[in-house]
Design an enzyme around this catalytic site. Structure first.
Site, PDB file in Angstrom:
ATOM      1  N   ASP A   1       0.112  -7.487   1.767  1.00  0.00           N
ATOM      2  CA  ASP A   1       0.586  -6.151   1.696  1.00  0.00           C
ATOM      3  C   ASP A   1       2.243  -6.037   1.685  1.00  0.00           C
ATOM      4  OD1 ASP A   1       0.422  -3.334   2.048  1.00  0.00           O
ATOM      5  OD2 ASP A   1      -0.113  -3.093   3.839  1.00  0.00           O
TER       6      ASP A   1
ATOM      7  N   HIS B   1       0.674  -1.159   0.086  1.00  0.00           N
ATOM      8  CA  HIS B   1      -0.142  -0.029   0.145  1.00  0.00           C
ATOM      9  C   HIS B   1       0.854   1.261   0.045  1.00  0.00           C
ATOM     10  CE1 HIS B   1       0.440  -0.023   4.474  1.00  0.00           C
ATOM     11  NE2 HIS B   1      -0.008   1.293   4.304  1.00  0.00           N
TER      12      HIS B   1
ATOM     13  N   GLY C   1       3.212   6.370   8.730  1.00  0.00           N
ATOM     14  CA  GLY C   1       4.205   6.754   8.364  1.00  0.00           C
ATOM     15  C   GLY C   1       5.229   5.683   8.739  1.00  0.00           C
ATOM     16  N   ASP C   2       4.948   4.715   9.776  1.00  0.00           N
ATOM     17  CA  ASP C   2       5.540   3.403   9.775  1.00  0.00           C
ATOM     18  C   ASP C   2       5.553   2.366   8.819  1.00  0.00           C
ATOM     19  OD1 ASP C   2       6.880   4.566  12.184  1.00  0.00           O
ATOM     20  OD2 ASP C   2       4.993   4.130  13.293  1.00  0.00           O
ATOM     21  N   SER C   3       4.426   2.656   8.154  1.00  0.00           N
ATOM     22  CA  SER C   3       4.101   1.684   7.139  1.00  0.00           C
ATOM     23  C   SER C   3       5.069   1.031   6.367  1.00  0.00           C
ATOM     24  CB  SER C   3       3.031   1.844   6.352  1.00  0.00           C
ATOM     25  OG  SER C   3       1.640   1.813   6.837  1.00  0.00           O
TER      26      SER C   3
HETATM   27  N1  ARG Z   1      -1.098   2.365   7.261  1.00  0.00           N
HETATM   28  C1  ARG Z   1      -0.415   3.103   8.018  1.00  0.00           C
HETATM   29  C2  ARG Z   1       0.701   3.677   7.138  1.00  0.00           C
HETATM   30  O1  ARG Z   1       0.774   3.839   5.966  1.00  0.00           O
HETATM   31  C3  ARG Z   1       0.428   2.288   9.395  1.00  0.00           C
HETATM   32  C4  ARG Z   1      -0.590   1.980  10.073  1.00  0.00           C
HETATM   33  C5  ARG Z   1      -0.234   1.211  11.409  1.00  0.00           C
HETATM   34  N2  ARG Z   1      -1.257   1.395  12.550  1.00  0.00           N
HETATM   35  C6  ARG Z   1      -1.228   0.729  13.614  1.00  0.00           C
HETATM   36  N3  ARG Z   1      -2.084   0.765  14.522  1.00  0.00           N
HETATM   37  N4  ARG Z   1      -0.203  -0.265  13.950  1.00  0.00           N
HETATM   38  O2  ARG Z   1       1.801   4.488   7.758  1.00  0.00           O
END
Ligand code: ARG
Length: 282
Positions: free
Chosen positions: A142, A97, A229-231
């Site tokens: 993902d 993503h 932002g950790d994604s």
């Molecule tokens: N989708 C988020 C990103 O693009 C990461 C979200 C992680 N969320 C969590 N609750 N661990 O950075």
């Protein structure tokens, strides 16, 4: 940065399904839920490439602490506002993503080599090609690979090729938000989160969880988590030889660090074979 690119980087989760919105929007149709992603409080703020300047970082990921210089040398920051890990010296493993399909792509910059993104020790390299997980449709799968123009002379992170490490305590690290809606970080942060089994995670997320492709981690009481932002960054632990091994890729969650809502990660062992084959062809 395009709106699309930014949206991809921010997503609470793969945006086409709007899973984290489910609890708030109940029966809202997917198309509507997708529209709501940009409006809903749970979608959090767009990831900006600007980073917090404060040299004494506040505890983050959420509930974390600063990583030591050199502690996680395989950590990569990507310019669209995601994390990643060095799978090979010239290949970054990140989340599907975080990227926009597959093919030649010179638009991404990967930065690594220091916990401090502005350090003179930090090295930046451009991408040449992206491989998004085949069949990725916003739910599960993902993972993605980014080929770099030049190899980085840094240690790589092994990926788990069995589910034997899908238990215990995990480390998660990144330059993402230190709270819901919080700033991206200049200094790498780390936190420890315990494994949450599929049954318990399913209690939070119902059918939105894909047990064969996703692994959850977090404390029942919340307080510590990855965040926007950790994604794409790794969740990892020590293997039987005391080497770091990657078990997850930061993917999504309902908000960040909320009680009863663990973080959801791509289950790396489920894709280890696909990843190594794809890397060999990249
Ligand atoms: N989708 C988020 C990103 O693009 C990461 C979200 C992680 N969320 C969590 N609750 N661990 O950075």
């Amino acid at each position: 940065m395009t709106a699309r690119g930014r949206g991809a980087a921010v997503c609470v989760q793969p945006p086409t399904k709007g899973r984290p919105l489910k609890n708030l929007f109940g029966s809202v149709k997917r198309a509507a839920a997708l529209g709501a992603v940009t409006l809903a409080a749970v979608s959090l703020q767009p990831v900006s490439t600007a980073v917090a300047q404060d040299p004494t970082p506040s505890p983050a990921i959420v509930g974390g602490t600063p990583a030591e210089e050199g502690e996680f040398p395989f950590m990569v920051r990507l310019s669209m506002g995601c994390g990643g890990s060095l799978y090979a010296e010239d290949i970054v493993l990140t989340a599907a993503h975080c990227v926009d399909g597959s093919g030649p792509d010179t638009s991404i910059t990967a930065t690594a080599g220091s916990v401090d993104l502005e350090s003179s020790d930090a090295v930046s390299v451009n991408s040449t090609e992206v491989l998004q997980a085949p069949g990725y449709d916003g739910n599960g799968k993902d993972w993605a690979l980014i080929k770099l123009e030049q190899p980085l002379d840094l240690p790589t992170l092994n990926i788990a090729d069995t589910d034997a490490y899908n238990e215990g305590d995990f480390t998660v690290a990144g330059w993402g938000a230190d709270k819901e809606g919080g700033d991206q970080q200049r200094y790498l942060l780390k936190a420890t989160v315990p494994f949450v089994d599929d049954a318990a995670c399913g209690e939070a997320y119902g059918d939105s969880l894909i047990p064969g492709e996703e692994i959850c981690a977090g404390f029942e009481e919340g307080g510590t988590d990855s965040c926007q932002g950790d994604s794409g960054g790794p969740m990892f632990r020590k293997d039987d030889s005391d080497q770091w091994v990657q078990v997850g890729i930061v993917s999504w969650g309902q908000g960040c660090a909320r009680p009863g809502y663990p973080g959801v990660y791509a289950e790396v062992s489920a894709f280890a074979e696909d990843i190594s084959k794809a890397a060999a062809e990249l």
